[in-house]
Motif scaffolding. Structure first.
Motif, PDB file in Angstrom:
ATOM      1  N   LEU A   1       1.308 -13.505   0.570  1.00 30.98           N
ATOM      2  CA  LEU A   1       2.733 -13.348   0.277  1.00 30.98           C
ATOM      3  C   LEU A   1       3.506 -14.655   0.417  1.00 30.98           C
ATOM      4  CD1 LEU A   1       3.357  -9.926   2.043  1.00 30.98           C
ATOM      5  CD2 LEU A   1       3.470 -10.344  -0.424  1.00 30.98           C
ATOM      6  N   VAL A   2       3.020 -15.573   1.246  1.00 28.74           N
ATOM      7  CA  VAL A   2       3.700 -16.864   1.429  1.00 28.74           C
ATOM      8  C   VAL A   2       2.957 -18.003   0.744  1.00 28.74           C
ATOM      9  CG1 VAL A   2       4.789 -16.122   3.585  1.00 28.74           C
ATOM     10  CG2 VAL A   2       2.569 -17.284   3.668  1.00 28.74           C
TER      11      VAL A   2
ATOM     12  N   ALA B   1       5.635 -10.556  10.339  1.00 23.02           N
ATOM     13  CA  ALA B   1       5.088 -10.946   9.046  1.00 23.02           C
ATOM     14  C   ALA B   1       6.018 -10.551   7.910  1.00 23.02           C
ATOM     15  CB  ALA B   1       3.714 -10.312   8.846  1.00 23.02           C
TER      16      ALA B   1
ATOM     17  N   LEU C   1       7.991 -11.551  -0.887  1.00 21.70           N
ATOM     18  CA  LEU C   1       8.210 -10.158  -0.504  1.00 21.70           C
ATOM     19  C   LEU C   1       9.655  -9.717  -0.754  1.00 21.70           C
ATOM     20  CD1 LEU C   1       6.796  -7.683   0.821  1.00 21.70           C
ATOM     21  CD2 LEU C   1       7.783  -8.445   2.991  1.00 21.70           C
TER      22      LEU C   1
ATOM     23  N   PHE D   1      -0.681 -11.371   4.535  1.00 20.40           N
ATOM     24  CA  PHE D   1       0.512 -12.167   4.829  1.00 20.40           C
ATOM     25  C   PHE D   1       0.412 -13.541   4.178  1.00 20.40           C
ATOM     26  CE2 PHE D   1       2.207 -15.550   7.605  1.00 20.40           C
ATOM     27  CZ  PHE D   1       3.558 -15.360   7.347  1.00 20.40           C
TER      28      PHE D   1
ATOM     29  N   ALA E   1       7.546 -13.205   5.420  1.00 19.67           N
ATOM     30  CA  ALA E   1       7.114 -13.107   4.021  1.00 19.67           C
ATOM     31  C   ALA E   1       8.304 -12.974   3.076  1.00 19.67           C
ATOM     32  CB  ALA E   1       6.161 -11.932   3.841  1.00 19.67           C
TER      33      ALA E   1
ATOM     34  N   PRO F   1       0.923  -6.534   5.377  1.00 14.73           N
ATOM     35  CA  PRO F   1       0.817  -7.818   6.076  1.00 14.73           C
ATOM     36  C   PRO F   1       1.064  -7.702   7.573  1.00 14.73           C
ATOM     37  CG  PRO F   1       2.951  -7.627   5.029  1.00 14.73           C
ATOM     38  CD  PRO F   1       2.165  -6.417   4.597  1.00 14.73           C
TER      39      PRO F   1
ATOM     40  N   GLY G   1       8.388 -16.308   1.319  1.00 17.74           N
ATOM     41  CA  GLY G   1       7.477 -15.968   0.233  1.00 17.74           C
ATOM     42  C   GLY G   1       8.096 -15.051  -0.800  1.00 17.74           C
TER      43      GLY G   1
END
Length: 296
Positions: free
Chosen positions: A253-254, A27, A37, A250, A31, A229, A35
């Motif tokens: 974050l995405v 994850a 992160l 998770f 992420a 996540p 995403g």
């Protein structure tokens, strides 16, 4: 950015418990790639720590810090070295008030605590990863003995940034102590966030919580949004985290909505090193090695 320029507006997204489980590791990498992160905090003695390091090495943009575990988790040293700290299985307990009293009043316990903290720093240094930041499982660095040892030992391993667990709505009784921790970090020249988001919603930093946080960011200061996540699975990551909604965190974050909201904020993002120092990764890696030792 100078460590004194803390009022500049910036935001750091961090995933804790990197290395705790294979689903956490997957994850974290996704992420970061897909995403928002920026960072992950590595548990060096956790079951999937070696795999987490492999994920980090193939994800060079991910900033990685040390998530020191001194409660409710596995120790780095064998029990024979730290018998006053761990149970028969080499694990720290969850009675943090009791352990905090022992850390403060019992010299032999403090000595073993120092050994374990150094061992975790040493294990992180051995990975060859750049030390972006340090924090502790369950924010145990709010304890004065733990904080003092981290600051003392961390100097040998390139410690330059730590998390200040200062969330809006913190209990009134805790605020004077948070101010003292902030002052200790400042005196030690350690960069830190001004505020954090994730304590009140620990284990539930889903899309709605992320969007609310982004909609209510302070007008100035460095913030950190942290979460836990993991990809979805049938088993709980750990029994103590059985109520955590790892997959929802998770997904947040995405989430394209979270990414769009972040872009709308027009705020600087990155790891602690990016936000506070803009440090060259090679220089940071060199600083993270004890006594200036060359890397492999």
């Amino acid at each position: 950015m100078s460590t004194q320029n803390r009022r500049a507006r910036a935001l750091i997204f961090t995933a804790d418990d990197f290395g705790l489980h294979e689903r956490v590791n997957a994850a974290v990498e996704r992420a970061h790639r897909e995403g928002v992160l920026d960072c992950a905090s590595l548990m060096v003695a956790a079951p999937a720590a070696a795999e987490a390091v492999a994920h980090a090495r193939r994800t060079p943009g991910l900033r990685v810090g040390l998530h020191l575990v001194l409660a409710d988790g596995a120790a780095m040293l064998p029990r024979a070295r730290i018998p006053a700290l761990v149970d028969a299985h080499g694990r720290f307990g969850a009675a943090m008030v009791r352990d905090g009293v022992r850390f403060f009043f019992l010299p032999h316990v403090r000595a073993q605590l120092a050994l374990e903290i150094r061992a975790q720093f040493e294990a992180f240094a051995a990975t060859g990863l750049v030390l972006d930041h340090v924090n502790t499982h369950k924010h145990f660095h709010l304890h004065p003995t733990v904080l003092s040892l981290i600051l003392e030992i961390g100097r040998d391993y390139g410690l330059r940034a730590m998390r200040l667990p200062n969330e809006a709505g913190a209990p009134l009784a805790l605020r004077p102590w948070l101010a003292r921790v902030r002052a200790r970090l400042a005196r030690a020249g350690i960069a830190h966030n001004d505020y954090v988001v994730g304590i009140a919603n620990s284990g539930a930093m889903d899309e709605a919580a992320m969007l609310e946080a982004l909609a209510n960011l302070p007008a100035q200061g460095v913030g950190e949004i942290y979460c836990h996540p993991a990809l979805a699975g049938e088993e709980a990551i750990t029994p103590s985290m059985r109520h955590y909604r790892h997959a929802d965190e998770f997904a947040a974050l995405v989430s394209p909505r979270v990414a769009a909201a972040l872009a709308h904020c027009g705020i600087r993002t990155g790891g602690f090193a990016d936000v506070f120092y803009g440090a060259d990764p090679i220089d940071s890696a060199r600083a993270a090695r004890p006594n200036g030792e060359a890397g492999a």
